[in-house]
Write an enzyme that holds these catalytic residues in place. Sequence first.
Site, PDB file in Angstrom:
ATOM      1  N   ASP A 238      16.200 -20.757  69.080  1.00  0.00           N
ATOM      2  CA  ASP A 238      17.602 -20.366  69.218  1.00  0.00           C
ATOM      3  C   ASP A 238      18.315 -21.135  70.341  1.00  0.00           C
ATOM      4  O   ASP A 238      17.683 -21.645  71.263  1.00  0.00           O
ATOM      5  CB  ASP A 238      17.703 -18.869  69.546  1.00  0.00           C
ATOM      6  CG  ASP A 238      17.372 -17.987  68.365  1.00  0.00           C
ATOM      7  OD1 ASP A 238      16.888 -18.515  67.341  1.00  0.00           O
ATOM      8  OD2 ASP A 238      17.578 -16.764  68.471  1.00  0.00           O
ATOM      9  N   ASP A 239      19.648 -21.130  70.239  1.00  0.00           N
ATOM     10  CA  ASP A 239      20.581 -21.482  71.316  1.00  0.00           C
ATOM     11  C   ASP A 239      20.824 -22.971  71.522  1.00  0.00           C
ATOM     12  O   ASP A 239      21.623 -23.347  72.380  1.00  0.00           O
ATOM     13  CB  ASP A 239      20.156 -20.872  72.657  1.00  0.00           C
ATOM     14  CG  ASP A 239      20.241 -19.360  72.666  1.00  0.00           C
ATOM     15  OD1 ASP A 239      20.745 -18.793  71.678  1.00  0.00           O
ATOM     16  OD2 ASP A 239      19.794 -18.751  73.649  1.00  0.00           O
TER      17      ASP A 239
ATOM     18  N   HIS B 122      23.983 -19.694  64.563  1.00  0.00           N
ATOM     19  CA  HIS B 122      23.720 -18.713  65.631  1.00  0.00           C
ATOM     20  C   HIS B 122      25.011 -18.364  66.363  1.00  0.00           C
ATOM     21  O   HIS B 122      24.974 -18.043  67.546  1.00  0.00           O
ATOM     22  CB  HIS B 122      22.674 -19.270  66.592  1.00  0.00           C
ATOM     23  CG  HIS B 122      22.056 -18.246  67.509  1.00  0.00           C
ATOM     24  ND1 HIS B 122      21.658 -16.994  67.090  1.00  0.00           N
ATOM     25  CD2 HIS B 122      21.764 -18.295  68.841  1.00  0.00           C
ATOM     26  CE1 HIS B 122      21.143 -16.323  68.106  1.00  0.00           C
ATOM     27  NE2 HIS B 122      21.208 -17.082  69.186  1.00  0.00           N
TER      28      HIS B 122
ATOM     29  N   HIS C 261      27.834 -17.499  71.147  1.00  0.00           N
ATOM     30  CA  HIS C 261      26.846 -16.474  71.493  1.00  0.00           C
ATOM     31  C   HIS C 261      27.447 -15.144  71.964  1.00  0.00           C
ATOM     32  O   HIS C 261      26.996 -14.552  72.942  1.00  0.00           O
ATOM     33  CB  HIS C 261      25.892 -17.005  72.572  1.00  0.00           C
ATOM     34  CG  HIS C 261      24.503 -16.448  72.471  1.00  0.00           C
ATOM     35  ND1 HIS C 261      24.129 -15.272  73.092  1.00  0.00           N
ATOM     36  CD2 HIS C 261      23.395 -16.913  71.839  1.00  0.00           C
ATOM     37  CE1 HIS C 261      22.855 -15.033  72.849  1.00  0.00           C
ATOM     38  NE2 HIS C 261      22.378 -16.013  72.090  1.00  0.00           N
TER      39      HIS C 261
ATOM     40  N   HIS D  74      13.107 -20.346  72.070  1.00  0.00           N
ATOM     41  CA  HIS D  74      14.366 -21.011  72.392  1.00  0.00           C
ATOM     42  C   HIS D  74      14.100 -22.472  72.767  1.00  0.00           C
ATOM     43  O   HIS D  74      13.136 -22.749  73.492  1.00  0.00           O
ATOM     44  CB  HIS D  74      15.068 -20.310  73.562  1.00  0.00           C
ATOM     45  CG  HIS D  74      15.451 -18.896  73.263  1.00  0.00           C
ATOM     46  ND1 HIS D  74      14.529 -17.859  73.271  1.00  0.00           N
ATOM     47  CD2 HIS D  74      16.649 -18.340  72.945  1.00  0.00           C
ATOM     48  CE1 HIS D  74      15.142 -16.726  72.965  1.00  0.00           C
ATOM     49  NE2 HIS D  74      16.428 -16.983  72.769  1.00  0.00           N
TER      50      HIS D  74
END
Length: 508
Positions: free
Chosen positions: A314-315, A364, A368, A458
Amino acid sequence: MRSHKNIAVGLVCLSIASCAASSQTHAASATTRPTEKAISIAKVRPVSFDGPETVEGLDVGTEKSATAPHSSLVRVANPDVLASKVNLWAVEEQRKLSRPSAKEYLTMSPGVCGASGTIVCFAVDSTRHVQGKKAVSTQIWYLDMSDKSVRQSQDLLTQSGKNKVVHALDSLSPDTSVSMSIKRVLKPNSDSPTATPTSDSTPVATQSASASSTSAPAPSASSDSQNGMGSAGVFFQSDGSLVLRAPNDEKNGFDSYRVASRDVEKLLTEEGKKLRSGIMQKANPVPIPKPESKPIPKPDVDCRVASCVALTFDDGPGDQTDRLLAALREKGVRATFFTIGKNVKARPDLVKKEAAEGHSVGNHSWDHPQLTKLTPEELRKQLKNTSNSIVEAGAPAPVLMRPPYGSSNADVLKAIGENGMAETRWDVDTEDWKNKNAAVTTQRALAGARPGSVILMHDIHASSVDAVPGLIDQLKAKGYTLVTVPQLMGDDMTPYIGHRIFSQRNVK
C-alpha cells in the site's frame, strides 16, 4: 513532478569538478615523509568548462519527496545498476533530517562529471537546509557499463594513497591554505566535526552538479559520512591527473588540489586504475541501453487447488518502490500494488513499470482519507481521479480498490462497485508501518499466512522492502506460490466487483 532528461557531459575533463586549469603562484611540488617518495601536488584555480555533450540513455531527474514535501531527491531511472545505488543513497540522506519541515529539508541536483567510452562519472550535489542555514556536499559514482560495475569516489584511492596525499598537503608552503575538509575525509577514522552551515544569504558555490564540485559534510551528517572519502570531490581529468576539491573551512570558498598525472597511478586501487585508464582514452561515450520492462513469468498454477498467497503493498509509489520492484524481479514474483493517486501523478513511470512487469495495480484513493467520512461527491472524486491517474500512467484500469485504514461501509462498497472495482482487504496484517523492523514483519507474515491469504505490507518503508527477499524465500520453502490478487481469485474479477475480499475463501 520529476523532470527526467539526458545529462550533459564533458569529455575533456570532469565538469562537476570545473577542471583545475592553472596552479596558484605558491602551489608547487610537496614532499612526504622520508620513507615515502614525494608526489607532486598543487593548489589550483577551478575554471569553467566548455563543450558539453550527451550521454545517451542516462535517465536522471529530481522529484519531490513523499515524506518531506520541501525536499527534492535525485532519482535515476536508467541504468538499473546506477539506480540501485543512487536512489537508496538519496533516501538514506533524507533520513538524516531530524525534523523534516519547511525549515529543515534537503535538495539535490545531479550532473555528469565526465565520460569516456563505457565509463561515466555521475555526481549529486546535496544541500541541507536547517533553520535558514545550509551546507553542501557532493557524492560521486563511477559507472562502467562494460561490466555494469558502480564504484564510489572513495573506492579510487588505496589507504596508502590517501596517506600520501595527506602528507603532501601537509608539506605545502605555510602560506597555502589547505582545506581541512579534504584532509579530514582522507583520514578514514578521524574524529571530524560536522560542518557548520552558512547562512542562506552568504555566497556559496552553485548547487548545480554540472557546474561545480562542492563537498562539505551536512549539518546533521552522521559519523559514517565523515569516514573514508564519502564527502570528498575526487575526480580524474582526461590527462590522468587527479583533482581533490572541498569547501574551505575558513572562508566561503572552495579549495582544489591537483596531483600530477605521473604520480597518480601509485595512489590507486585496481578499480581506480581501470577507471582512470578509461577516462584518459577520451573516447565518445557509448550509449547506455534502455532496457524494456519485461513481464515476470506468471506462475503456472491453479490457486483453487494449490497453496497460493498474495503479497500486497500500500501507499506507493514511493522512495522504496523501485528497490522493491528490483527485489521482486530478482525473485521472479508478481505482487499487487495499491497506489495513492497523488503519488501516481508524481511518479507515473514507476506505475507503468509495475504494470509492465506483470504486477497488479490497484486503487488506494487519491490522498489517503477515511472514506467513510466523505460526501458522496468527495468519495467519487477519490476513486475516479485515482483510477484515471493509473490509466494515464500506462497501467490497466484498476479492478481492485483498498480503502485507507480498511475503513468502509455500505456506501463506500457501493461506490467502489459502481466504479468497476472489488473492495480488497487482507487477512494477514504485518503491521510493518508500526514495527518498521524487517524481522518482525517477516515473522508476522509467516505466522499468519494460510492458503489463499492476502498479506498486507507497504512499499514506502525501507524495513518492509528489506524483509521481502527473505520472506519470499521462506514462503516458498513452506510450499506457497506467490501470485497477484487477481490470479489468487482465478483471474476473472467480474464476479467480485462490488464485493469485499478478505482472502481467497473469504468474500462478502
